[in-house]
Write an enzyme that holds these catalytic residues in place. Structure first.
Site, short mmCIF file in Angstrom:
data_model
loop_
_atom_site.label_atom_id
_atom_site.label_comp_id
_atom_site.label_asym_id
_atom_site.label_seq_id
_atom_site.Cartn_x
_atom_site.Cartn_y
_atom_site.Cartn_z
N SER A 193 52.47 -8.61 8.13
CA SER A 193 52.93 -9.96 8.47
C SER A 193 52.95 -10.15 9.98
O SER A 193 53.47 -9.32 10.72
CB SER A 193 54.33 -10.18 7.90
N GLY A 194 52.35 -11.25 10.43
CA GLY A 194 52.28 -11.54 11.86
C GLY A 194 51.03 -11.03 12.52
O GLY A 194 50.85 -11.20 13.73
N THR B 58 46.33 -15.28 8.18
CA THR B 58 46.12 -16.69 7.82
C THR B 58 45.20 -17.38 8.81
O THR B 58 44.31 -18.13 8.43
CB THR B 58 47.48 -17.41 7.77
N ASN C 150 57.01 -13.14 12.01
CA ASN C 150 55.96 -14.15 12.06
C ASN C 150 56.56 -15.51 11.77
O ASN C 150 57.32 -15.68 10.83
CB ASN C 150 54.87 -13.81 11.03
N SER D 20 54.47 -16.95 8.26
CA SER D 20 54.10 -15.81 7.43
C SER D 20 53.75 -16.28 6.02
O SER D 20 54.49 -17.04 5.39
CB SER D 20 55.25 -14.81 7.37
N SER D 21 52.60 -15.82 5.51
CA SER D 21 52.23 -16.13 4.12
C SER D 21 53.07 -15.28 3.19
O SER D 21 53.02 -14.05 3.24
CB SER D 21 50.74 -15.84 3.89
N GLY E 225 49.61 -7.10 3.93
CA GLY E 225 49.25 -5.77 4.37
C GLY E 225 50.26 -4.74 3.89
O GLY E 225 51.28 -5.07 3.26
N GLU F 186 53.35 -2.45 3.81
CA GLU F 186 54.67 -2.71 4.36
C GLU F 186 55.56 -1.48 4.22
O GLU F 186 55.67 -0.90 3.13
CB GLU F 186 55.34 -3.91 3.65
#
Length: 1074
Positions: free
Chosen positions: A106-107, A111, A156, A159-160, A386, A388
């Protein structure tokens, strides 16, 4: 991997396969050096590594798109456009379905990377009205899905919180036809709770900030986010983010995609229901049996929800506070505790939002789906979470990391397969590569018999008390000897002490590292249960969209079958995704986050090192470098290095392979470093390639000097030749110009002389002709005068004296006769409004014509009056009097011109009720009409009968038909009216009047012009005095208790036909007219 100039001439090493020496430290240092120079893209073969710059960079312009369009993947600097172009051209030209896998934590910019890929493909594919519409719909799906599926996290701001896979479908020409979007594992737990410093999904904040006041009133929402429990009751603002503008962008995107206004409204209504569920507070109470139960503390939120979805409040309250349990064909309703009620409320909110998101994806798919049945080419873009590793890892991290294990598996297998196929294709012996095969970890998780997911499902379905401890005990028993699984129990069995592994946890050795998972919440999140009462309540709502989200709530379709668990659903989705990816040619984009603070230019070594391990980049480089790490086509290789050998420079006449062999043999490169394939030269180590580059650099410097010297000589020779040619041209031009000027001077002189001579001859001839003409005219004049004199002298004796006057008089009478005869036939019509008159034919008759005009018009008016009846004459006299009183003074006068004055509007003779009034008039009645008398105290109007006689004004009650007030005409001091088109007037009475104690009268009449005109005529006839008429906007009236100031106010609103009187204190009154 093909070496090329663009990769060798950039900052650091553009392709990590060329990195020498290869280690984790050198890889990090190379990424850091490139990031410092804003080179955020790096290759590992055909894999793109993207480091998030956290700032806009000027590398996505239309010119950049053109630079990468139809270019060789390795012929340009590393860029995300290169992999997008390579994938698109492979799909278009080679008829290979493609997929682009974008991974990272994330970040890291996943996206944004997917947006850049889609924007590039949209820019380079075909154009046309339909094609542009499809491209616009595909691109506009991003802001809609981001609004409902993205949120601000600590790492982020955008973040998605779901995985997205989009299949874009193309026709045989490479033009987009449509697409299909699949979503995976939406983080619906964020709907009901999020940690401090994070936000809920964007759509809630965008709706409250950007929704119009009318929209929010319709949804019964308030703009303050702190009023909603699910939004954390904290300041939601984000620096640099305009939620209101983003909401407008989402609305525009929905319109482009094809959402109808009704669908958008329904979508926002369901989102508002989710928000309001967070404000439903449950309190504890005890039933008569002593059992604890819950109840709604404040019914406002429930009432607003029910109004939005069209559901009775009692139904929703019952579903939230109780549960129906079916046992032995009987249904038992049991009350829920506060904890159970809150769980049900949150489960309902999560399920509504999750199903709404699925509906949104399906609705977008319905708009962008392909309708044609022709064969299609497909490009898939995967934007998914991704790997984590958090301080506390739960069920979400477990399934996310399982997904990344599957992606790593397909990545390694596809990479090795591609390498092996190229070796076989080039006729090079394949060297087996040692690598970590993570299929054992995938089996540990997904095996249908002994896998962790299977045991979790088995534990969820097991009757009896199910807890995380029993699940962990089952794992410890089944996976005790698995070398990639450990827990406190397995460590104790091996006599290992590890304080970092807590009791309710287990650890898996993933390909990216060891991750410790806390089993707390595993069972609950995997079950993902929603009480059947809540599903049935939602199905009973009259809201079509919300009702369609809960088909299982239909009693006719009720099923006791347990819904699939979240783990099994995700496992099936991943299996479908893997099957889809295996059928396509993969392209990889690995995204890296350089720092945790989202600051540009900051590169945190430890953080990036951890991500490099998560993504397996070092292992990826080693796989690429197995055997011969570098390769290049013979023709590009010969073209780049041919200047290093005299045999190949400047031009090789044989085949490209023979030229490369001759070149490398002349350079004395060890044969062990080289392998000759069918179309490529293979080089074993980067050192050999860098040696070639050093030699080429030195040789290029020598060639540059030679070229410079040759160019300077050519330039000097060319300059001399140009100067010589210029001198010849200038000389020829000068001589030509001199001759032209001399010739033109001579020509001008000749023409001037010729013109002067011709002018002199013409002037002399003109003088002679003028003299002859004057002589002829003089002779003719003298002859005429002489002949006239002789004639007059000869005939003078035949004329009488005064003959000229007689002739003139005759002519004058003849002209007058013609004038009068013509005037008789052209007289104007006998219409009094026609003032036309024919003009005089001769000037001497102008005065006579004007006098006739003055005589004719009065005569015409007299003739008109003679034809009038006495009644008509009297009416016109009345109209004339009204004109003298009101013309250009009161607006109502113009409207009264077409109305005839009747005088008697009540029918006194015909109506027996008015016999007493008729008798009171004594045969002297002038006007009878209905008026409205304004009350002095409150301004209200009451009807009165108004009778004007020769001597009096009588006001009578219309019900009793009896006189109430009789005013003598001599007592009327004056009358006041307004200048507007109303019927309001005031009768001002003298103080000595018989009704003087009452004061002036405020009256309203529908025939004001006629009433005042009749009053004026009667007063003039009776008292020989004219009526004192006042036209003003303000005037004073006198009543028994004092004076009152009347003020006229014009208003645009028509409050009926009559004016409205309003009392403003004891001495002021306003009259509203229009």
């Amino acid at each position: 991997m093909e070496a090329n100039p663009s990769l060798l001439d950039t900052v650091g090493v553009g392709d990590l396969v060329l990195l020498d020496p290869l280690s984790e430290e050198s890889l990090l240092q190379n990424l850091k050096e490139r990031f410092r120079h804003q080179e955020i893209y790096t290759y590992i073969g055909n894999v793109v590594i993207s480091v998030n710059p956290y700032q806009p960079l000027p590398i996505y312009s239309p010119q950049t798109v053109e630079d990468y369009r139809n270019s060789n993947f390795f012929a340009v600097k590393p860029h995300i456009y290169a992999i997008a172009d390579d994938a698109y051209r492979s799909l278009r030209d080679r008829d290979k379905d493609q997929c682009i896998l974008i991974t990272g934590e994330s970040g890291a910019g996943k996206t944004e990377a997917s947006k850049q890929v889609m924007s590039y493909v949209a820019a380079v594919c075909g154009k046309g009205e339909e094609v542009n519409q499809v491209k616009e719909q595909l691109l506009q799906s991003n802001p809609v899905l981001e609004a409902f599926g993205n949120a601000k996290t600590i790492r982020n701001d955008n973040s998605s919180r779901f995985g997205k896979y989009m299949d874009v479908e193309f026709d045989f020409k490479g033009q987009p036809l449509g697409g299909v979007i699949s979503n995976y594992l939406l983080e619906k737990s964020r709907v009901v709770r999020h940690v401090r410093g994070e936000r809920n999904f964007h759509i809630f904040y965008q709706l409250l900030a950007g929704g119009s006041d009318q929209l929010l009133r319709g949804l019964t929402l308030e703009r303050d986010c702190r009023r909603y429990g699910y939004l954390g009751r904290e300041d939601p603002s984000l620096p640099g983010v305009d939620d209101a503008a983003n909401f407008r962008a989402v609305q525009d995107a929905m319109t482009v995609i094809g959402f109808s206004p009704a669908e958008v409204q329904a979508l926002l209504e369901v989102a508002a229901v989710v928000l309001k569920l967070g404000n439903v507070e449950l309190g504890s109470q005890f039933q008569a049996s002593g059992m604890e139960s819950c109840s709604i503390q404040d019914t406002r939120a429930v009432r607003e929800i029910c109004e939005l979805i069209g559901l009775p409040e009692s139904v929703l309250e019952k579903a939230l506070c109780s549960r129906t349990v079916a046992a032995k064909r009987e249904k038992v309703v049991t009350g829920l505790s506060v904890a159970q009620g809150c769980y049900g409320r949150d489960a309902l909110a999560k399920n509504i939002y999750s199903r709404l998101f699925d509906w949104l994806v399906n609705r977008i798919n319905a708009s962008i789906k392909v309708d044609t049945s022709e064969r299609r080419k497909v490009m898939g873009v995967l934007d998914i979470y991704g790997f984590e590793i958090f301080q506390n890892n739960s069920f979400e991290q477990f399934v996310i990391n399982y997904c990344n294990e599957k992606l790593q598996q397909i990545f390694i297998l596809m990479t090795l397969k591609e390498e092996q196929e190229e070796y076989v294709r080039e006729g090079i012996q394949w060297t087996p590569v040692d690598f970590f095969d993570n299929s054992i970890i995938c089996s540990l998780i997904e095996d249908s018999k002994g896998g962790i997911l299977a045991m979790l499902d088995e534990e969820c379905l097991r009757p009896g008390v199910v807890t995380e401890e029993t699940f962990l005990a089952k794992l410890n028993q089944a996976c005790a000897r698995h070398r990639h699984y450990e827990s406190r129990a397995t460590q104790n069995a091996r006599y290992v002490t590890d304080a970092s592994l807590a009791g309710p946890c287990f650890r898996i050795h993933h390909y990216a590292g060891k991750v410790t998972y806390n089993v707390t919440g595993f069972v609950e999140k995997n079950n993902d249960l929603l009480f059947r009462d809540l599903s049935q309540a939602m199905w009973k709502a009259r809201h079509e969209l919300l009702r369609s989200l809960f088909p299982e709530g239909d009693p006719q379709n009720a099923s006791l079958r347990r819904p699939p668990t979240a783990g099994s659903q995700f496992k099936a989705s991943i299996a479908t995704l893997m099957k889809n990816l295996y059928s396509k040619n993969p392209n990889y984009i690995r995204c890296i986050k350089p720092n945790d603070n989202k600051k540009p230019g900051v590169f945190t070594d430890g953080l990036v090192q951890m991500q490099v391990r998560y993504l397996g980049l070092l292992e990826n480089v080693r796989v690429r470098r197995a055997g011969y790490a570098y390769r290049q086509g013979y023709e590009p290789c010969l073209e780049r290095y041919k200047m290093l050998c005299k045999q190949t420079w400047p031009k090789w006449k044989g085949g490209a392979r023979d030229g490369v062999q001759a070149l490398l043999t002349d350079l004395r490169i060890p044969p062990a470093e080289l392998a000759y394939g069918r179309s490529k030269i293979f080089i074993r180590t980067p050192r050999t390639l860098f040696d070639l580059e050093d030699r080429r650099r030195l040789r290029m410097a020598d060639l540059a000097s030679l070229i410079q010297a040759t160019y300077r000589g050519w330039r000097c020779r060319t300059h001399y030749q140009q100067m010589r040619k210029s001198q010849i041209v200038i000389s020829a031009w000068f001589r030509g110009q001199a001759q032209k000027k001399r010739f033109q001077q001579m020509r001008r002189s000749v023409l001037l002389i010729q013109a002067w001579v011709r002018g002199w001859k013409s002037r002399r001839l003109l003088r002679e002709l003028k003299h002859q003409n004057r002589c002829s005219q003089a002779a003719a004049t003298i002859s005429a005068y002489w002949k006239g004199y002789k004639t007059r002298k000869e005939y003078k004796k035949y004329f009488r004296s005064g003959a000229s006057a007689t002739l003139a008089n005759f002519i004058y009478r003849r002209l007058l006769q013609k004038f009068f005869l013509r005037l008789r036939s052209n007289l104007p019509p006998l219409v009094v409004t026609d003032r036309s008159w024919p003009p005089a034919p001769y000037k001497f008759l102008a005065n006579t014509n004007e006098e006739l005009k003055k005589i004719f018009y009065p005569w015409k008016c007299k003739k008109y009056r003679d034809r009038l009846t006495p009644q008509r004459k009297a009416l016109l006299q009345d109209k004339l009097c009204a004109s003298q009183l009101f013309k250009d003074k009161k607006t109502l006068y113009a409207k009264s011109l077409q109305q005839s004055f009747q005088g008697e509007y009540l029918g006194l003779q015909k109506n027996p009720r008015y016999r007493a009034l008729h008798t009171a008039a004594e045969g002297k009645l002038v006007l009878a009409d209905t008026v409205r008398k304004v009350n002095r105290a409150n301004g209200k109007a009451v009807p009165r009968l108004f009778l004007l006689t020769k001597n009096h004004i009588i006001l009578a009650d219309p019900k009793a038909a009896q006189p109430k007030t009789v005013v003598s005409l001599s007592d009327i001091r004056s009358v006041s009216v307004t200048r507007f088109s109303d019927g309001f007037f005031v009768l001002h009475l003298s103080e000595t009047s018989t009704v003087g104690t009452k004061g002036d009268f405020l009256l309203v009449s529908d025939h004001l012009i006629e009433l005042i005109t009749r009053l004026h005529q009667t007063l003039l006839e009776t008292t020989a005095k004219t009526l004192n008429l006042q036209v003003a906007d303000e005037f004073s009236t006198h009543f028994g208790k004092g004076s009152v100031a009347i003020r006229i106010v014009e208003t645009a609103e028509k409050n009926g036909a009559a004016p409205v009187c309003k009392k403003r204190g004891s001495h002021k009154m306003e009259v509203l007219v229009h």
